[in-house]
Design an enzyme around this catalytic site. Structure first.
Site, short mmCIF file in Angstrom:
data_model
loop_
_atom_site.label_atom_id
_atom_site.label_comp_id
_atom_site.label_asym_id
_atom_site.label_seq_id
_atom_site.Cartn_x
_atom_site.Cartn_y
_atom_site.Cartn_z
N ARG A 90 -19.31 14.64 4.05
CA ARG A 90 -19.45 13.15 4.53
C ARG A 90 -20.12 12.68 6.28
N TYR A 101 -14.34 3.49 10.28
CA TYR A 101 -12.62 3.34 10.12
C TYR A 101 -12.20 3.61 11.37
N THR A 115 -10.86 -6.91 9.15
CA THR A 115 -8.90 -7.06 8.53
C THR A 115 -8.54 -6.04 9.37
N LYS A 122 -9.71 1.08 14.41
CA LYS A 122 -8.45 1.88 14.05
C LYS A 122 -8.42 1.82 16.31
N ASP A 126 1.18 -9.20 2.35
CA ASP A 126 -0.24 -7.96 1.72
C ASP A 126 -1.16 -8.79 0.47
N LYS A 127 -1.92 -8.80 1.18
CA LYS A 127 -3.10 -9.70 0.21
C LYS A 127 -3.29 -8.97 -0.99
N LEU A 128 -3.13 -8.04 -1.15
CA LEU A 128 -3.22 -7.02 -2.78
C LEU A 128 -4.71 -6.46 -2.77
N GLY A 140 -21.29 12.63 9.86
CA GLY A 140 -19.98 12.43 10.79
C GLY A 140 -18.37 12.72 10.26
N THR A 194 -3.60 5.71 14.09
CA THR A 194 -4.18 7.01 13.14
C THR A 194 -4.72 8.18 14.53
N ASP A 195 -4.41 9.65 14.45
CA ASP A 195 -4.35 10.50 14.59
C ASP A 195 -5.93 10.14 14.87
N GLU A 196 -7.00 9.58 14.09
CA GLU A 196 -8.38 9.45 14.13
C GLU A 196 -8.94 9.03 14.93
N GLY A 212 0.74 -1.80 -0.07
CA GLY A 212 -0.35 0.51 0.36
C GLY A 212 0.50 1.65 0.23
P1 NAD Z 1 -3.21 1.37 1.92
O1 NAD Z 1 -4.89 1.40 1.45
O2 NAD Z 1 -2.89 2.83 1.01
O3 NAD Z 1 -2.45 0.24 1.74
C1 NAD Z 1 -3.37 -0.82 2.86
C2 NAD Z 1 -2.47 -2.23 2.59
O4 NAD Z 1 -3.06 -3.04 3.05
C3 NAD Z 1 -2.68 -2.41 1.04
O5 NAD Z 1 -1.35 -2.99 0.36
C4 NAD Z 1 -3.82 -3.84 1.11
O6 NAD Z 1 -3.37 -4.33 -0.66
C5 NAD Z 1 -3.55 -4.21 2.63
N1 NAD Z 1 -4.12 -4.49 3.24
C6 NAD Z 1 -5.45 -4.27 3.42
N2 NAD Z 1 -6.27 -6.08 4.05
C7 NAD Z 1 -5.61 -6.44 4.15
C8 NAD Z 1 -6.02 -7.96 4.74
N3 NAD Z 1 -6.12 -8.49 5.08
N4 NAD Z 1 -4.20 -8.93 4.51
C9 NAD Z 1 -3.04 -8.53 4.14
N5 NAD Z 1 -2.61 -7.19 3.60
C10 NAD Z 1 -3.63 -6.30 3.42
O7 NAD Z 1 -3.17 2.79 3.17
P2 NAD Z 1 -2.31 3.42 3.92
O8 NAD Z 1 -2.61 5.14 3.16
O9 NAD Z 1 -0.48 3.29 2.93
O10 NAD Z 1 -2.18 3.30 5.26
C11 NAD Z 1 -1.74 1.94 5.81
C12 NAD Z 1 -1.99 1.62 7.51
O11 NAD Z 1 -1.55 3.32 8.32
C13 NAD Z 1 -3.28 1.30 7.80
O12 NAD Z 1 -2.97 0.78 8.96
C14 NAD Z 1 -3.91 3.07 8.19
O13 NAD Z 1 -4.84 3.25 9.41
C15 NAD Z 1 -2.08 3.91 8.37
N6 NAD Z 1 -2.70 5.32 8.67
C16 NAD Z 1 -2.83 5.89 7.46
C17 NAD Z 1 -2.59 7.22 6.97
C18 NAD Z 1 -2.47 8.18 6.03
O14 NAD Z 1 -3.08 8.78 5.87
N7 NAD Z 1 -2.68 7.31 4.83
C19 NAD Z 1 -2.81 8.03 8.20
C20 NAD Z 1 -2.60 7.55 9.25
C21 NAD Z 1 -2.29 5.75 10.10
O1 DAU Z 2 -6.46 11.43 9.49
C1 DAU Z 2 -5.55 9.84 9.32
C2 DAU Z 2 -6.30 9.00 8.28
O2 DAU Z 2 -5.79 10.27 7.64
C3 DAU Z 2 -5.40 8.27 8.41
O3 DAU Z 2 -6.22 7.21 9.28
C4 DAU Z 2 -6.72 7.17 6.47
O4 DAU Z 2 -6.19 6.24 6.01
C5 DAU Z 2 -6.94 8.79 5.78
O5 DAU Z 2 -7.48 8.05 4.92
C6 DAU Z 2 -6.92 9.45 6.09
O6 DAU Z 2 -8.04 9.70 6.70
P1 DAU Z 2 -8.96 11.36 5.86
O7 DAU Z 2 -10.59 11.14 6.14
O8 DAU Z 2 -8.55 12.32 6.72
O9 DAU Z 2 -8.82 11.36 4.44
P2 DAU Z 2 -9.24 12.39 3.37
O10 DAU Z 2 -8.09 12.23 1.91
O11 DAU Z 2 -10.26 10.61 3.04
O12 DAU Z 2 -9.69 13.32 3.85
C7 DAU Z 2 -9.21 14.32 3.69
C8 DAU Z 2 -10.18 15.57 4.14
O13 DAU Z 2 -10.22 16.45 3.37
C9 DAU Z 2 -11.15 15.64 4.92
O14 DAU Z 2 -11.64 16.80 5.55
C10 DAU Z 2 -12.41 15.22 3.58
C11 DAU Z 2 -12.01 16.04 2.29
N1 DAU Z 2 -12.10 15.61 1.11
C12 DAU Z 2 -11.66 14.41 0.87
C13 DAU Z 2 -11.97 13.62 -0.27
C14 DAU Z 2 -12.04 11.85 -0.70
C15 DAU Z 2 -13.09 16.09 0.21
O15 DAU Z 2 -12.96 17.62 0.64
N2 DAU Z 2 -13.12 15.72 -0.99
C16 DAU Z 2 -12.97 14.11 -0.92
O16 DAU Z 2 -13.35 14.47 -2.05
#
Ligand code: NAD
Ligand code: DAU
Length: 334
Positions: free
Chosen positions: A271, A148, A99, A152, A33-35, A273, A124-126, A10
Site C-alpha cells: 500500500r 483517510y 464526509t 480524521k 445513516d446514508k447506507l 504510504g 482513530t489511532d491513525e 456500519g
Molecule cells: P464502516 O465503514 O463500517 O461504517 C461507516 C458507516 O457510516 C456506514 O454505515 C455508512 O453507511 C455510514 N456513512 C458513511 N458516509 C455517511 C454519510 N455521509 N452520512 C451518513 N452516514 C454515512 O466504518 P467502521 O469501521 O464501523 O468505523 C466507524 C467509525 O470508527 C469511523 O469514524 C472510523 O473512522 C472509526 N474507526 C474505525 C476503526 C476500525 O478499525 N474499523 C478503528 C478506529 C476508528
Molecule cells: O487503526 C485504526 C484503523 O484501522 C481505522 O481507523 C480504519 O478505519 C480501519 O480501516 C483500519 O485501518 P488499517 O489500514 O489498519 O486496516 P486494514 O484492515 O485496511 O489493514 C490492516 C493491515 O493489513 C494493514 O497493515 C494493511 C494490511 N492489509 C490489508 C488488506 C486489506 C494487507 O496486508 N492485505 C489486505 O488485503
C-alpha cells in the site's frame, strides 16, 4: 437518554447500538445513516423493530436532514459516520474529505444550535501516524499518513475548535484496529477469513510485517459507552486492545484456525504510504475509568471466524456485489 448515532449501520456503529439498547432498557436511539456501500441494514436486523430504535436514511452532509433529526432533541450524539477504508482513500480522497471533514462540521454546527449535552467523536489511532518506538499518548502531535487518516485528524481538530470556541461538550475516542462480527469484508481480517472460506488466497501487502493493535469491537463499544457517560469534555481517550501483531502473524493464526497451509498467502504490492506500526498508550482511559479489554485476542478471533462461517448469507452477497443492488431498491432517502 436519547441518543443520535451517526453511521450506525456500519461495523462499529451497529455493534454499539445493539450494545446500548441491550444494556440500557430506558435508552432510545436514532440511527442516521446514508447506507453507503459499507452501511447494511442487515447489521441491525435483530433489533430493527425495537420500539426504542429508529432508523433514518440520510446523509450527514445534508444540513436539512441533520436538522430534522436534531429537532427531535437527542441528549447526545455518537458520531461514527465516515468513509473508513484506507485503500479507498488512496484511490480517491474526495468522499473522505467531504464526509469525514465537512460532514463532521455539519454535525458540530447542529450540535451547537441545539445545545447538545455531549458530542462523542469517534476517531482513530491513525491520526498519530506510524511509530517504531513507544506508543502514542493523547497529547502527541498528529502526523497522519493517508488521506483517510488526514481527514480524521482534520475532523478531530474541528471538533476541538468547537469545544474551545463554543464550549461544545466534545469528547474524542481514538481506537486501534477493531475486529469482530459485521465487519465489511474489505478490512484485513474479514477479507482473510472470507477468502479462506472461499478457498482463495490472502493478499498480504509488502513484507507482511506491518504491525496493528487489534481491539475486539465489543471492548471498543464498552469504551465508547464509558466515555459517553464519564469522559471529560475537551479530552481525547485512546482505546487499544494491547494485541500488537505483524500482519504475517495474523495470517499464520488464521491459516492454523482454518486448517490451511502457507500456499494460501499471496505477497502483493505494498500500500502506498503504508504505516509500519500503530500503537496507543491507553493509561488514561484505564486509570480514569477502569476500562480494559475483556476478551483475549485468540478467543475473540475464534469467535469472529465462527461468525463468518455461520453467516455466509451476510457476507457472500457483499462480496458478489448483489448487496448494493438489493438494498438500493429497498430504502428511500427522507
Ligand atoms: P464502516 O465503514 O463500517 O461504517 C461507516 C458507516 O457510516 C456506514 O454505515 C455508512 O453507511 C455510514 N456513512 C458513511 N458516509 C455517511 C454519510 N455521509 N452520512 C451518513 N452516514 C454515512 O466504518 P467502521 O469501521 O464501523 O468505523 C466507524 C467509525 O470508527 C469511523 O469514524 C472510523 O473512522 C472509526 N474507526 C474505525 C476503526 C476500525 O478499525 N474499523 C478503528 C478506529 C476508528
Ligand atoms: O487503526 C485504526 C484503523 O484501522 C481505522 O481507523 C480504519 O478505519 C480501519 O480501516 C483500519 O485501518 P488499517 O489500514 O489498519 O486496516 P486494514 O484492515 O485496511 O489493514 C490492516 C493491515 O493489513 C494493514 O497493515 C494493511 C494490511 N492489509 C490489508 C488488506 C486489506 C494487507 O496486508 N492485505 C489486505 O488485503
Amino acid at each position: 437518554m436519547n441518543l443520535l448515532v451517526t453511521g450506525g449501520s456500519g461495523f462499529i456503529g451497529s455493534n454499539f447500538i445493539r450494545h446500548m439498547l441491550n444494556k440500557y432498557p430506558g435508552y432510545r436511539i436514532i440511527n442516521l445513516d446514508k447506507l453507503t456501500y459499507a452501511g447494511n441494514p442487515a447489521n441491525l436486523r435483530d433489533i430493527e423493530n425495537y420500539p426504542r430504535y429508529g432508523f433514518v436514511r440520510g446523509d450527514i452532509l445534508e444540513e436539512a436532514v441533520v436538522d430534522v433529526v436534531m429537532s427531535r432533541r437527542p441528549d447526545a450524539i455518537v458520531h461514527f459516520a465516515a468513509q473508513s477504508h484506507v485503500d479507498r482513500s488512496i484511490h480517491s480522497a474526495h468522499d473522505f474529505v467531504r464526509t469525514n471533514i465537512v460532514g463532521t462540521h455539519v454535525l458540530l454546527e447542529a450540535a451547537k444550535k441545539y445545545k447538545i449535552e455531549r458530542f462523542v467523536h469517534i476517531s482513530t489511532d491513525e491520526v498519530y501516524g506510524s511509530t517504531d518506538e513507544g506508543p502514542f499518548r493523547e497529547t502527541d502531535i498528529l502526523k497522519p499518513s493517508s488521506p483517510y487518516a488526514s481527514s480524521k485528524a482534520a475532523s478531530d481538530l474541528l471538533a476541538f475548535s468547537f469545544f474551545k470556541t463554543f464550549n461544545l461538550p466534545v469528547v474524542i475516542t481514538r481506537s486501534s484496529n477493531n475486529f469482530g462480527p459485521y465487519q465489511y469484508p474489505e478490512k484485513f481480517i474479514s477479507l482473510a477469513i472470507t477468502n479462506l472460506i472461499e478457498d482463495k488466497k490472502i493478499p498480504l501487502y509488502g513484507d507482511g510485517r506491518n504491525v496493528r493493535d487489534w481491539l475486539y469491537v465489543l471492548d471498543n463499544c464498552e469504551a465508547i459507552d464509558t466515555v459517553l457517560h464519564k469522559g471529560r469534555e475537551g479530552e481525547v481517550y485512546n482505546v487499544g486492545g494491547g494485541n500488537e501483531y505483524p500482519n504475517i502473524d495474523i495470517v499464520t493464526m488464521l491459516l492454523d484456525e482454518l486448517g490451511k497451509d502457507e500456499s494460501y498467502i499471496e505477497y502483493v504490492e505494498d500500500r502506498p504510504g503504508h504505516d509500519r506500526r500503530y500503537a496507543v498508550d491507553t493509561t488514561k482511559i484505564r486509570e480514569e475509568f477502569g476500562w480494559q479489554p475483556k476478551r483475549s485476542f485468540r478467543e475473540a478471533l475464534r469467535d469472529k471466524i465462527a461468525w463468518y462461517q455461520n453467516n455466509e448469507d451476510w457476507w457472500r452477497p457483499i462480496k458478489s456485489g448483489e448487496f448494493l443492488d438489493y438494498y438500493g431498491k429497498q430504502y428511500q432517502n427522507i
